[in-house]
Design an enzyme around this catalytic site. Structure first.
Site, PDB file in Angstrom:
ATOM      1  CB  CYS A 287      -1.093   0.063   1.125  1.00 33.40           C
ATOM      2  SG  CYS A 287      -0.602  -0.823   2.578  1.00 33.40           S
ATOM      3  NE  ARG A 316       2.835  -9.297   5.312  1.00 32.88           N
ATOM      4  CZ  ARG A 316       1.332  -9.239   5.077  1.00 32.88           C
ATOM      5  NH1 ARG A 316       0.660 -10.016   5.714  1.00 32.88           N
ATOM      6  NH2 ARG A 316       0.730  -8.409   4.101  1.00 32.88           N
ATOM      7  CD  GLN A 334      -0.549  -9.059   0.226  1.00 31.09           C
ATOM      8  OE1 GLN A 334      -1.558  -8.799   0.381  1.00 31.09           O
ATOM      9  NE2 GLN A 334       0.264  -8.170   0.605  1.00 31.09           N
ATOM     10  CG  ASP A 336      -2.254  -5.515  -2.353  1.00 35.26           C
ATOM     11  OD1 ASP A 336      -3.496  -5.417  -2.071  1.00 35.26           O
ATOM     12  OD2 ASP A 336      -1.340  -4.968  -1.949  1.00 35.26           O
ATOM     13  CG  HIS A 338      -3.823  -0.307  -2.368  1.00 38.36           C
ATOM     14  ND1 HIS A 338      -2.790  -1.181  -2.871  1.00 38.36           N
ATOM     15  CD2 HIS A 338      -4.062  -0.581  -1.137  1.00 38.36           C
ATOM     16  CE1 HIS A 338      -2.366  -1.803  -2.089  1.00 38.36           C
ATOM     17  NE2 HIS A 338      -3.102  -1.441  -0.905  1.00 38.36           N
ATOM     18  CE  LYS A 422      -8.483  -7.848   8.481  1.00 38.81           C
ATOM     19  NZ  LYS A 422      -7.428  -8.800   8.197  1.00 38.81           N
ATOM     20  CG  HIS A 468      -5.935  -1.188   1.645  1.00 38.85           C
ATOM     21  ND1 HIS A 468      -4.380  -1.166   1.758  1.00 38.85           N
ATOM     22  CD2 HIS A 468      -6.535  -0.164   2.301  1.00 38.85           C
ATOM     23  CE1 HIS A 468      -4.190  -0.050   2.370  1.00 38.85           C
ATOM     24  NE2 HIS A 468      -5.497   0.739   2.672  1.00 38.85           N
TER      25      HIS A 468
END
Length: 596
Positions: A287, A316, A334, A336, A338, A422, A468
């Site tokens: 993000c 991570r 991911q 991912d 946004h 979320k 997100h």
């Protein structure tokens, strides 16, 4: 089922607490067995869990083997047969401390010091064994009828890596032998479906400690599946107006200070790297990078929503005990995105994200899932961005949107991201506990932190809202999920080997090569087995290693007729014209038929 409380009261156990009491008692019986076999054992905590029980114990330099675990289980059975009564008693602090000192229970003594306000402590005794505990427990050891020690692992005292590493011994306990046998069947099923086992058999991915724990490497077969998933979800997103980007795998510490991740998420990040007076970190999420892409140029309300997507490499620092193949690693990719939206666009964009989630689930025949509205814990000021007004507004906004969309959901406190609430979509896999696969998060926090703006209709500058979202979650975890759901029998469009060509003998090898070449020319992933093995062995190998949707068994009969013998995963064999078979396979690929 009779149980006894710390005050000596005996009563019928509430039905919803029976397994917990059984397992708690099993932990005590296991500790007694350990103490008999290892008199110097020093015990820490030994609770019941959702799936069983464990006890953390300091065994000094002793390292347990599988044979040792079996001996402990055998001693537990002996204790159960002795039918020892389980009796509680309560002591004032000074007497309780003296008892623990006499029994050299160093971890219990330290635990008592943590409970400085307690004036008395309760204990439960069975035979020679005494344990500090609040109960309740079974009344006799014989009442524990079905249990099994399952494994051992390491665990830090008080879950603090600065403390000593103890030995954690795990077990399961059930009401009766039938329930235990059913659990054992489930475990066997889980072993057969384990994506790590199947991944090795199918040559999908590998790990090596020299590269690093939690850092899986995709092999050619696995990377084919990975790329197909990437192409699939990107196409879905492109059809819905997403713009794909590529951003670096590292960022400055200042980037994550700005976003708040450095304060709220640092313990899950890899350590900072110092270069030319600047500190960099491997990114745990994407993000902040996407915020900077939005900030790169001014925006008008007419341009919103802007949907930025990326298949992004993230890192991570997961603890070693949680690592599990490609399901949970220290590096993953991911799916991912946004979405930068105006407040008025929130409902439509959340609806579109949910529609995409459920469209994907339909394609993959995912039906066992539930939706969860994950909220912050208002009392936890450390984990969550401290802005009550923002949180109340964001949580109510997402709650109202989901309600208006008619999406059924439950609410869970303390499961939100640090910057906003979320929607989590939790799937229930064929084996094991449910976990979150897809998510959509509503964020009023990060856009303000990065000073993002757009020019509204009246010419004023406004701050956008960010959604997100991740549909497949991480491609790695989604692939692990598919492997375990299908046992590696991917649908034709995903299968790394779509057709295995098997000549019966060298006499039909030339014909098999012709068939294989035609399949490849048609864009089908075909592999020719040119070995001198017998056809039965070739078929078994193709079933276990390739798990191809189709095998073409080509013998003298097929050569003479100029056709093919098609064997599917069920073992059914059909004589076909090659062109018709090619058309069938291409249709399955084009329409992403879920034939598993």
């Amino acid at each position: 089922m009779k149980i006894i409380y710390k005050d000596g009261t005996v009563a019928e156990c509430p039905q919803d607490q029976e397994l917990h009491v059984l397992r708690h008692t099993a932990a005590h019986i296991m500790a007694q067995a350990i103490k008999r076999l290892y008199p110097e054992a020093d015990f820490a905590f030994g609770p019941a869990t959702e799936n069983g029980f464990y006890y953390d114990v300091d065994l000094g330099d002793t390292k347990l083997t599988d044979e040792d675990l079996a001996a402990i289980e055998k001693e537990m059975r002996k204790i159960c047969k002795e039918n020892l009564p389980i009796k509680p008693f309560i002591l004032p602090r000074d007497e309780a401390l003296k008892l623990m000192q006499e029994r050299q229970e160093h971890y219990k003594i330290e635990h008592m010091s943590d409970l400085a306000d307690e004036t008395e402590f309760s204990f439960f005794q069975q035979g020679e064994y005494v344990d500090m505990c609040i109960g309740p427990h079974l009344t006799y050891t014989k009442a524990l009828k079905a249990f099994k020690i399952t494994q051992q692992s390491g665990a830090y005292w008080k879950n603090d890596k600065e403390n000593k590493m103890l030995t954690r011994i795990n077990g399961v306990a059930f009401h009766n032998q039938e329930e235990l046998e059913e659990w054992e069947k489930q475990q066997q099923e889980a072993r057969e479906r384990d994506h790590r086992k199947i991944g090795k058999e199918m040559r999908l991915f590998m790990t090596d400690d020299l590269v690093g724990r939690g850092l899986p490497m995709f092999l050619p077969n696995g990377y084919i599946v990975w790329q197909q998933l990437e192409d699939y979800i990107k196409q879905k997103e492109r059809e819905r107006g997403y713009l794909h980007v590529m951003t670096p795998c590292i960022g400055t510490v200042n980037l994550y200070r700005t976003s708040g991740h450095w304060d709220h998420y640092r313990e899950n990040m890899f350590p900072a790297m110092e270069m030319e007076g600047e500190s960099y970190v491997l990114r745990p999420m994407n993000c902040p990078h996407h915020m900077m892409i939005y900030a790169n140029q001014p925006h008008s309300y007419r341009q919103l929503p802007i949907r930025i997507g990326e298949i992004a490499h993230d890192f991570r620092y997961e603890s070693s005990g949680t690592l599990k193949g490609i399901e949970r690693g220290r590096h993953f990719c991911q799916n991912d995105a946004h979405l930068f939206v105006t407040p008025e666009q929130i409902k439509d964009e959340v609806a579109a994200v949910c529609a995409l989630i459920f469209d994907v689930y339909k394609d993959f025949h995912i039906t066992d899932y539930r939706c969860v509205l994950s909220l912050r814990d208002p009392a936890d000021k450390k984990k969550y961005h401290d802005d009550d007004a923002m949180w109340n507004h964001a949580e109510q906004a997402l709650r109202e949107v989901l309600t208006e969309l008619g999406i059924q959901f439950t609410e869970e406190i303390g499961e939100a991201a640090f910057y906003g609430p979320k929607l989590d979509v939790n799937v229930k896999p064929a084996v094991g506990a449910e976990y979150t696969l897809s998510t959509c998060q509503l964020d009023f926090c990060l856009p303000a932190k990065f000073h993002l703006t757009y020019v509204d209709k009246d010419g004023s500058e406004k701050t956008p809202v960010v959604l997100h979202r991740a549909i497949l979650g991480s491609l790695d975890r989604f692939m692990a999920y598919l492997i375990e759901e299908t046992k590696g029998r991917f649908p034709t469009w995903l299968a790394p080997v779509q057709v295995k060509v098997l000549p019966v003998s060298e006499k039909t090898l030339d014909y098999a090569r012709e068939v294989n070449d035609k399949l490849k020319a048609a864009g089908i992933r075909a592999v020719l087995d040119e070995s001198n093995e017998k056809i039965g062995y070739k078929i078994r190998l193709a079933q276990q290693e390739d798990r191809a949707p189709y095998m073409l068994v080509l013998g003298a009969k097929e050569v003479e007729a100029g056709n093919i013998s098609v064997r599917n995963r069920k073992g059914e064999t059909t004589a076909m014209d090659l062109d018709a078979f090619v058309a069938q396979v291409k249709d399955e690929i084009a329409n992403k038929v879920f034939n598993v």
